[in-house]
Design a protein around this motif. Structure first.
Motif, PDB file in Angstrom:
ATOM      1  N   ARG A   1      44.543  28.806  35.483  1.00  0.00           N
ATOM      2  CA  ARG A   1      45.081  27.793  36.340  1.00  0.00           C
ATOM      3  C   ARG A   1      46.670  28.212  36.511  1.00  0.00           C
ATOM      4  NH1 ARG A   1      40.687  26.687  36.186  1.00  0.00           N
ATOM      5  NH2 ARG A   1      39.359  24.858  35.651  1.00  0.00           N
ATOM      6  N   PRO A   2      46.799  27.916  37.757  1.00  0.00           N
ATOM      7  CA  PRO A   2      46.155  27.189  38.875  1.00  0.00           C
ATOM      8  C   PRO A   2      45.257  28.490  39.362  1.00  0.00           C
ATOM      9  CG  PRO A   2      48.184  27.592  39.593  1.00  0.00           C
ATOM     10  CD  PRO A   2      48.198  27.932  38.072  1.00  0.00           C
ATOM     11  N   GLN A   3      44.057  28.106  39.853  1.00  0.00           N
ATOM     12  CA  GLN A   3      43.043  29.177  40.685  1.00  0.00           C
ATOM     13  C   GLN A   3      43.612  29.489  41.956  1.00  0.00           C
ATOM     14  OE1 GLN A   3      39.215  29.835  40.342  1.00  0.00           O
ATOM     15  NE2 GLN A   3      40.078  30.028  38.308  1.00  0.00           N
ATOM     16  N   PRO A   4      43.930  30.818  42.100  1.00  0.00           N
ATOM     17  CA  PRO A   4      44.580  31.357  43.394  1.00  0.00           C
ATOM     18  C   PRO A   4      43.273  30.996  44.549  1.00  0.00           C
ATOM     19  CG  PRO A   4      43.342  33.085  42.289  1.00  0.00           C
ATOM     20  CD  PRO A   4      43.370  31.833  41.243  1.00  0.00           C
ATOM     21  N   SER A   5      44.055  30.500  45.662  1.00  0.00           N
ATOM     22  CA  SER A   5      43.137  30.179  46.752  1.00  0.00           C
ATOM     23  C   SER A   5      42.248  31.396  47.404  1.00  0.00           C
ATOM     24  CB  SER A   5      44.194  29.618  47.932  1.00  0.00           C
ATOM     25  OG  SER A   5      45.090  30.460  48.282  1.00  0.00           O
ATOM     26  N   HIS A   6      42.780  32.618  47.281  1.00  0.00           N
ATOM     27  CA  HIS A   6      42.004  33.519  47.838  1.00  0.00           C
ATOM     28  C   HIS A   6      40.790  33.980  46.974  1.00  0.00           C
ATOM     29  CE1 HIS A   6      44.253  35.934  44.781  1.00  0.00           C
ATOM     30  NE2 HIS A   6      45.403  35.429  45.324  1.00  0.00           N
ATOM     31  N   ARG A   7      40.685  33.766  45.614  1.00  0.00           N
ATOM     32  CA  ARG A   7      39.640  33.689  44.584  1.00  0.00           C
ATOM     33  C   ARG A   7      39.613  35.225  44.292  1.00  0.00           C
ATOM     34  NH1 ARG A   7      38.139  29.957  41.812  1.00  0.00           N
ATOM     35  NH2 ARG A   7      35.996  30.826  41.576  1.00  0.00           N
ATOM     36  N   ARG A   8      40.470  36.209  44.810  1.00  0.00           N
ATOM     37  CA  ARG A   8      40.623  37.369  44.428  1.00  0.00           C
ATOM     38  C   ARG A   8      40.648  37.678  42.899  1.00  0.00           C
ATOM     39  NH1 ARG A   8      44.661  41.681  46.984  1.00  0.00           N
ATOM     40  NH2 ARG A   8      45.941  40.343  45.598  1.00  0.00           N
ATOM     41  N   ASN A   9      40.078  38.360  42.196  1.00  0.00           N
ATOM     42  CA  ASN A   9      40.501  38.731  40.776  1.00  0.00           C
ATOM     43  C   ASN A   9      41.705  39.891  40.894  1.00  0.00           C
ATOM     44  OD1 ASN A   9      40.763  38.593  37.896  1.00  0.00           O
ATOM     45  ND2 ASN A   9      38.783  39.583  37.577  1.00  0.00           N
ATOM     46  N   GLU A  10      42.385  39.826  40.005  1.00  0.00           N
ATOM     47  CA  GLU A  10      43.424  40.964  39.607  1.00  0.00           C
ATOM     48  C   GLU A  10      43.686  41.410  38.170  1.00  0.00           C
ATOM     49  OE1 GLU A  10      47.277  40.376  41.238  1.00  0.00           O
ATOM     50  OE2 GLU A  10      46.512  39.466  43.103  1.00  0.00           O
ATOM     51  N   PRO A  11      44.165  42.765  37.968  1.00  0.00           N
ATOM     52  CA  PRO A  11      44.120  43.217  36.540  1.00  0.00           C
ATOM     53  C   PRO A  11      45.242  42.326  35.942  1.00  0.00           C
ATOM     54  CG  PRO A  11      44.209  44.964  38.009  1.00  0.00           C
ATOM     55  CD  PRO A  11      44.049  43.852  39.103  1.00  0.00           C
ATOM     56  N   MET A  12      46.132  41.695  36.409  1.00  0.00           N
ATOM     57  CA  MET A  12      46.912  40.816  35.810  1.00  0.00           C
ATOM     58  C   MET A  12      46.304  39.596  34.821  1.00  0.00           C
ATOM     59  SD  MET A  12      49.008  38.257  38.514  1.00  0.00           S
ATOM     60  CE  MET A  12      48.016  37.169  39.358  1.00  0.00           C
ATOM     61  N   TYR A  13      45.147  39.142  35.241  1.00  0.00           N
ATOM     62  CA  TYR A  13      44.439  38.154  34.495  1.00  0.00           C
ATOM     63  C   TYR A  13      43.850  38.696  33.377  1.00  0.00           C
ATOM     64  CZ  TYR A  13      45.148  35.227  38.671  1.00  0.00           C
ATOM     65  OH  TYR A  13      45.605  34.801  39.792  1.00  0.00           O
ATOM     66  N   LEU A  14      43.850  39.997  33.044  1.00  0.00           N
ATOM     67  CA  LEU A  14      43.298  40.616  31.869  1.00  0.00           C
ATOM     68  C   LEU A  14      43.993  39.905  30.666  1.00  0.00           C
ATOM     69  CD1 LEU A  14      41.412  42.888  30.757  1.00  0.00           C
ATOM     70  CD2 LEU A  14      43.416  44.459  30.435  1.00  0.00           C
ATOM     71  N   ALA A  15      45.312  39.451  30.621  1.00  0.00           N
ATOM     72  CA  ALA A  15      45.935  38.776  29.606  1.00  0.00           C
ATOM     73  C   ALA A  15      45.171  37.600  29.392  1.00  0.00           C
ATOM     74  CB  ALA A  15      47.290  38.611  29.753  1.00  0.00           C
ATOM     75  N   HIS A  16      44.702  36.779  30.463  1.00  0.00           N
ATOM     76  CA  HIS A  16      43.987  35.535  30.231  1.00  0.00           C
ATOM     77  C   HIS A  16      42.914  35.796  29.445  1.00  0.00           C
ATOM     78  CE1 HIS A  16      42.868  31.499  31.299  1.00  0.00           C
ATOM     79  NE2 HIS A  16      41.688  32.022  31.566  1.00  0.00           N
ATOM     80  N   ILE A  17      41.905  36.946  29.969  1.00  0.00           N
ATOM     81  CA  ILE A  17      40.480  37.185  29.350  1.00  0.00           C
ATOM     82  C   ILE A  17      40.814  37.454  27.853  1.00  0.00           C
ATOM     83  CG2 ILE A  17      38.834  38.661  29.320  1.00  0.00           C
ATOM     84  CD1 ILE A  17      39.301  39.240  32.313  1.00  0.00           C
ATOM     85  N   VAL A  18      41.777  38.220  27.351  1.00  0.00           N
ATOM     86  CA  VAL A  18      41.991  38.487  26.198  1.00  0.00           C
ATOM     87  C   VAL A  18      42.448  37.323  25.020  1.00  0.00           C
ATOM     88  CG1 VAL A  18      44.529  39.349  25.813  1.00  0.00           C
ATOM     89  CG2 VAL A  18      42.913  40.381  24.412  1.00  0.00           C
TER      90      VAL A  18
END
Length: 284
Positions: free
Chosen positions: A227-244
């Motif tokens: 949150r917030p969800q990016p409008s483009h819906r593209r995943n990026e490596p920066m979201y690895l922190a969210h996953i962990v």
């Protein structure tokens, strides 16, 4: 044996074991994507090579970012029909480079069946042969093909080194089959998908710390809980922190513990060096 990390004050230093950074969705801002990942604590990444076209590009990216990016080289089952003798020679040439740290992405995918199943099995076997000859780890894909997948892997018993089942989304029985073989497990943002990945929240508790690694599979599988969800819906490596963070919650661990254990496991699995020291001196 990997010992649990107990220092809760350590900053997170994460390694993304599966990022499709050669994807054309990154062509316009790849440097910015890498910087956002660094800012989020991702200190190293393994760039997935999954076809004749993209495996050399993965190597080129790794060579352009020494010590930070590494590559795999292989042919995904979706592209199995391209696995000719010439392709095999190209893969072997790529694996002569030290920046290429694993064979794959390879395996079987009977969910999409984008390539005929006999072609998938043949391409998989030829890549397992490369792994057997080079001693490099395997970066594996399996979807809806568990029986054939296990049968082919058993044909190479005693000849293969380390293996990770990337982007694990399967059943409890599949997970324990892999763990019984001492294979590693890669967990993605599928964990964060309440529609399809809810079962993983319980299963990840059963994965030993020295068998568990984390990945984004960017640009795919944007975590649905970001949150917030990016409008483009593209995943990026920066979201690895969210996953962990989500993984740690499900395992009942401190986030710093889960992160440090995953990073130590990943370095041991791929034989990665410590991360390069950045301009700000925050390498590890």
């Amino acid at each position: 044996m990997l010992l649990p990390i107990t220092n809760h004050q350590s900053p997170m230093h994460l390694i993304d074991i599966g990022a499709n950074l050669t994807h054309d969705s990154f062509d316009h801002d790849r440097d910015a994507v890498l910087q956002r990942a660094r800012d989020a604590g991702v200190v190293q990444m393994v760039v997935t090579g999954a076809s004749r076209e993209h495996s050399p590009q993965a190597l080129a990216l790794a060579q352009a970012h020494p010590g930070e990016l590494f590559a795999t080289a292989g042919v995904h089952p979706h592209h199995a029909t391209e696995y000719t003798a010439e392709c095999d020679a190209e893969m072997r040439e790529l694996h002569a480079h030290p920046e290429v740290v694993a064979v794959g992405e390879c395996g079987l995918d009977y969910f999409r069946d984008f390539s005929p199943r006999p072609a998938q099995r043949k391409a998989f076997e030829r890549q397992l042969q490369i792994a057997a000859e080079t001693g490099k780890p395997l970066f594996l894909h399996q979807r809806d093909a568990h029986v054939d997948f296990m049968a082919i892997m058993r044909e190479f018993d005693g000849r293969l080194g380390r293996a990770v089942v990337h982007c694990f989304t399967g059943t409890r029985n599949e997970l324990f089959d892999y763990l019984d073989c001492d294979w590693h497990i890669g967990i993605t943002g599928w964990l964060c998908d309440e529609r399809r990945g809810g079962h993983l929240r319980e299963l990840v508790k059963s994965i030993p710390a020295n068998r568990l690694m984390i990945e984004t599979d960017a640009p795919y599988l944007l975590p649905r809980t970001v949150r917030p969800q990016p409008s483009h819906r593209r995943n990026e490596p920066m979201y690895l922190a969210h996953i962990v963070e989500e993984l740690a919650r499900d395992r009942g661990e401190d986030t710093a513990v889960a992160a440090a254990n995953a990073t130590a496991t990943t370095r041991a699995f791929f034989g990665l060096p410590g991360a390069p020291v950045t301009a700000s001196g925050d390498g590890t």
